[in-house]
Design a protein around this motif. Structure first.
Motif, mmCIF file in Angstrom:
data_model
loop_
_atom_site.group_PDB
_atom_site.id
_atom_site.type_symbol
_atom_site.label_atom_id
_atom_site.label_comp_id
_atom_site.label_asym_id
_atom_site.label_seq_id
_atom_site.Cartn_x
_atom_site.Cartn_y
_atom_site.Cartn_z
ATOM 1 N N SER A 1 -21.856 -21.736 33.295
ATOM 2 C CA SER A 1 -21.604 -23.160 33.050
ATOM 3 C C SER A 1 -21.106 -23.388 31.624
ATOM 4 O O SER A 1 -20.194 -24.195 31.393
ATOM 5 N N GLN A 2 -21.676 -22.688 30.676
ATOM 6 C CA GLN A 2 -21.281 -22.883 29.286
ATOM 7 C C GLN A 2 -19.898 -22.312 29.008
ATOM 8 O O GLN A 2 -19.122 -22.877 28.227
ATOM 9 N N LEU A 3 -19.571 -21.215 29.659
ATOM 10 C CA LEU A 3 -18.217 -20.666 29.522
ATOM 11 C C LEU A 3 -17.198 -21.648 30.075
ATOM 12 O O LEU A 3 -16.103 -21.805 29.527
ATOM 13 N N ARG A 4 -17.567 -22.337 31.151
ATOM 14 C CA ARG A 4 -16.685 -23.348 31.723
ATOM 15 C C ARG A 4 -16.445 -24.459 30.696
ATOM 16 O O ARG A 4 -15.309 -24.911 30.515
ATOM 17 N N ALA A 5 -17.490 -24.878 30.018
ATOM 18 C CA ALA A 5 -17.360 -25.958 29.037
ATOM 19 C C ALA A 5 -16.559 -25.525 27.813
ATOM 20 O O ALA A 5 -15.812 -26.326 27.234
ATOM 21 N N PHE A 6 -16.705 -24.265 27.420
ATOM 22 C CA PHE A 6 -15.949 -23.774 26.259
ATOM 23 C C PHE A 6 -14.462 -23.618 26.566
ATOM 24 O O PHE A 6 -13.652 -23.549 25.649
ATOM 25 N N GLY A 7 -14.111 -23.542 27.833
ATOM 26 C CA GLY A 7 -12.710 -23.541 28.207
ATOM 27 C C GLY A 7 -12.127 -22.156 28.422
ATOM 28 O O GLY A 7 -12.838 -21.153 28.424
ATOM 29 N N PRO A 8 -10.789 -22.092 28.629
ATOM 30 C CA PRO A 8 -10.115 -20.826 28.940
ATOM 31 C C PRO A 8 -10.369 -19.767 27.863
ATOM 32 O O PRO A 8 -10.481 -20.084 26.680
ATOM 33 N N ASP A 9 -10.476 -18.536 28.305
ATOM 34 C CA ASP A 9 -10.673 -17.393 27.403
ATOM 35 C C ASP A 9 -11.975 -17.489 26.607
ATOM 36 O O ASP A 9 -12.098 -16.920 25.514
ATOM 37 N N ALA A 10 -12.954 -18.214 27.150
ATOM 38 C CA ALA A 10 -14.199 -18.418 26.409
ATOM 39 C C ALA A 10 -14.891 -17.103 26.096
ATOM 40 O O ALA A 10 -15.359 -16.890 24.970
#
Length: 229
Positions: free
Chosen positions: A203-212
């Motif tokens: 979920s947090q990688l999704r919020a940080f955006g592409p290439d997180a």
């Protein structure tokens, strides 16, 4: 019942310890990770960050995030502790005294040899947790305190040096830590374990955006912390 841990990492949010100290955790099986801000708000709400992470509301978000954290730490053979405080986005920041007391209780219960705390960069929650931990250094004799450079804020220009200068002006001595495992020499298997643990925070990688995952994977750096006499 009191236990004894070799290493205890204090993490503001449900991902900070793995992002900033994942290799160190991998090299220290049975470490404890104490995460401070893990409680949902008293009344449900929806925030920008939680929506970016893919959640409908805060209750759903915090339940899923605690589960992500448990799974990530299991991959690194670390034990999670979740303190019942609410992060800044839920507009219920704890009093510094309450936070300090909860952290004091945790350290006394587990008596670690080494305590890793956030340097306290940029985010108000990170600074609050760092300051609470710093206030315990003098009374927790026998425990070695180290600060880790908070990911991703360590990449902000001058953030690390400005915080170090502030802490030195407040009477703390910070020395680059050479006694912790040198992450540049960690095995490829340890690096893979850290990457897999980071991936567990979907979920947090999704919020940080592409290439997180690529942007969040950083070399780890630590500072020995002492109070000047």
């Amino acid at each position: 019942m009191q236990s004894h841990a070799r290493l205890l990492v204090v993490s503001p949010h449900l991902d900070d310890a793995v992002l900033s100290c994942g290799l160190l955790l991998t090299a220290n099986p049975s470490a404890i990770v104490c995460t401070v801000f893990t409680a949902p708000p008293r009344e449900n709400m929806s925030t920008d960050w939680d929506r970016q992470a893919g959640f409908n509301d805060a209750f759903e978000a915090m339940s899923a995030r605690r589960q992500e954290d448990t799974e990530a730490l299991q991959m690194l053979h670390a034990q999670p502790i979740h303190l019942p405080f609410r992060d800044a986005q839920y507009r219920d920041t704890p009093a510094p005294e309450a936070l300090t007391e909860a952290l004091r209780h945790t350290l006394l219960a587990h008596t670690p040899d080494k305590v890793l705390i956030p340097l306290g960069l940029f985010h108000s929650d990170h600074t609050l947790v760092s300051d609470a931990c710093l206030s315990l250094i003098t009374e927790m004799r026998g425990m070695a305190f180290h600060a880790y450079e908070d990911v991703p804020y360590r990449k902000m220009e001058q953030a690390v040096q400005e915080r170090i200068e502030e802490l030195r002006n407040r009477g703390y001595v910070l020395t680059p830590a050479e006694d912790l495992p040198a992450t540049t020499r960690e095995s490829a298997s340890h690096e893979q374990m850290k990457r897999e643990a980071i991936a567990a925070y979907a979920s947090q990688l999704r919020a940080f955006g592409p290439d997180a995952e690529t942007r969040l994977y950083s070399t780890e750096k630590y500072w020995e912390l002492k109070q000047a006499h």
